[in-house]
Design an enzyme around this catalytic site. Sequence first.
Site, PDB file in Angstrom:
ATOM      1  N   ASP A 425       0.594  -1.075   0.091  1.00 23.05           N
ATOM      2  CA  ASP A 425       0.004   0.186  -0.309  1.00 23.05           C
ATOM      3  C   ASP A 425       0.848   0.759   0.063  1.00 23.05           C
ATOM      4  OD1 ASP A 425      -2.714   1.529   0.518  1.00 23.05           O
ATOM      5  OD2 ASP A 425      -1.229   1.632   2.444  1.00 23.05           O
ATOM      6  N   ASP A 625      -1.295  -0.190   6.234  1.00 25.25           N
ATOM      7  CA  ASP A 625      -1.714   0.095   8.301  1.00 25.25           C
ATOM      8  C   ASP A 625      -2.665   0.498   7.808  1.00 25.25           C
ATOM      9  OD1 ASP A 625      -1.110   2.533   6.572  1.00 25.25           O
ATOM     10  OD2 ASP A 625      -0.283   3.475   8.569  1.00 25.25           O
TER      11      ASP A 625
END
Length: 740
Positions: A425, A625
Amino acid sequence: METNKNIPDPPNQKPLYKVNAFWRGPPQTAAKPPTDVYACPVHIHVRQKMAGACPKCGIALDAVADHRSEASLGTRDVSQRLWVAIVLTLPILLLTLVGWIPASNLPNWMRGPGWHWVQLGLTIPVVFWSGWPLLQSGWVSVMGRRLNLAATISMGVIAAFLYSTVALCFPNWFSLSKGAGSRIPLYFVSAAMFIVLGLVGQVLEMGTRRHSKRVLKALMDLEPPKATKVVPGGDQEVTIDQVLVGDWLRVVPGGNIPVDGRVVEGNSSVNESMITGETLLVVKNLGDEVTGGTVNGSGEFVMRAERVGRDTLLARIVEMVAQTHRTQAPIQGLADKAAAGFVPVVGITSFLTFLFWWLLGPEPGLAHGLCNAISVLIVACPWALGLAVPLSIRIATERGVREGVLVKNAQTLERLEKVTTLVIDKAGTLTEGRPKLVDVLPASGRDALEFLMLAASLELASNHPIAAAIVQGAKERGVSLRIVKDFRPVTAGGVTGTVDGHEVVIGKPEFLRQEKIEGLEPFEASAVELESKGMTVMFVAIDGKPAGMGTVAESIKFTAAQAVRNLHALGIRLVLMTGDSRRTADAVATVLGIDVVEAEMEPAGKVAFVKKLRAEGKFVAMAGDGIDDASALSEADVGIAMATGTDEVLQSSGITLVKGDLRGIANAIRLGRSTMRNVRQNLFFALAFNVLGMGIAAGALYPFANIFLSPTLVGTVMGLTGATILINASRLRNMRLGAW
């Protein structure tokens, strides 16, 4: 002291400052009490809700939640049995050595069978008291038809003891010579020594666990036992378990920060080496997050508790390390199957050995057949096989802690070896995760400050990182924010609401079109160049018409480029997957050298993409996250989360990078590969030594050297297997990651 006006007041105190929803935390909650669960210190898969003895080995069960206790009832029990066995086995060994001296060279008081009866007397407590848990475990496994290592140990011990006892009582049955005065080999020392070796194996494993508990205790000791709570009329000292979410706590110079939270008054520098590994102090100002267990510097500040008890980062680290030590890697099942299959193989080999030497061996054939068959049973004891996997796994997980890589369970450590593709990500993983407002670009004729006021006021009610960047940018520019009405967020789309009577819409172009906003084409054309520079562009509409854009950018982590190079060196294919526009994602990927880009992905799309990669035969790890990454992390073969991630992400991941450093991913993969290589080496040593020992015990040297080796001698050499495995596993503790 300076006070942040965007922080809520401490509970039960008259409001002194404006309460801002942007900083408001969850409702006050107390720490959750741990649930008592008891597990066997050796057979870690044996777990129950009541204290007692392990049904497999008889050892006292440990309390799983008791991370602070270094010595358990089980450890003390096994240690006591081992020391008794050692004390009684040493005389047996000396008496055996005396027995090897020709009778003609011995004084009169050493001649005769008296020494043999003393050996029998010393062996009985070794076998039936010190070795009772091993015998019990072996019996349970045989009766349950689930053969284990203890079954093989028990078989060899009982065979040696019964043979020696019968041979001592009825010497004529086993005479190796027709002449008088022939000496009969007795294996009391073998029975005793294999009890000692079996217990040594358990103590070694428990020693590794005890070392692990010391590591956990050292981590837990970072949490101070008490905290200073700010209450009306002064400060109050409370125990750490009395701290609630929302409490204001005073942190004095040099003190340990009690829980996770945010600075609401004052400032200081904090030593965060527990998390980052860096000894440099980190400056903490108003609104900055602080972590429980880290050490305050010379300043004094007040913090608001946001995560307490088992929800703090320190508690999660402790629990994750402890959980790893309570799990087994899938390859441990291979060792268990090998042990289960070893029992019938040993039995068949022993029987064939007996038949061979009885029917084809030198006279007396029956005696040679019995002795060699018993030798096979004794030597075949694969006690070291039980150490091969858990020793390597536990040492590796402790090494991971030193590198800031927390492994949730042993299965994850094994899966790391197989990773071929890493999905990353962008926000918070490749980038710092703290976007900043770069510029506002209102439409012609609109006032820039008014435009920013309307946009930031709407974003104030959102918890998205980009929204926080816009709000912070407005505050830095001195813009006063207004109250929002009819706020409506749309996941992966945008937000709408009413500010000062104006209907405001912020989001992606597709979202604005869904809200019936037309005429976005000129703004989209201008956004192309901005996005190609790595900026994220937010489109704003006011009262149903396009009103301008805001640009937000995140700085790439300075370690990201090195991490990408390290991962490529390991042969890992990298995929950048983000919800940002393709041009923004391409710009970041080009700078870092990432192989594939998947942009404009919604949470469901991320899950589908990970499934697609796995369906193509790739072994996928994913790092993220944000809460939108949680489902995709669960779908990946290995989920990797930053310690600063949301609770959902931490629960979905198998690896947590405490330092938030992407280089930790390469270290984790190297650790997994080195660990599994080490485990296979240990399994080879354990099985190879056993197979070789069985061959020698069966009489393989007789055709070449005309000798039969004593099973006691071969068994003693076999004891070196455990030392070999221990030394080999210990290499993981001091290895340089990636050097093997």
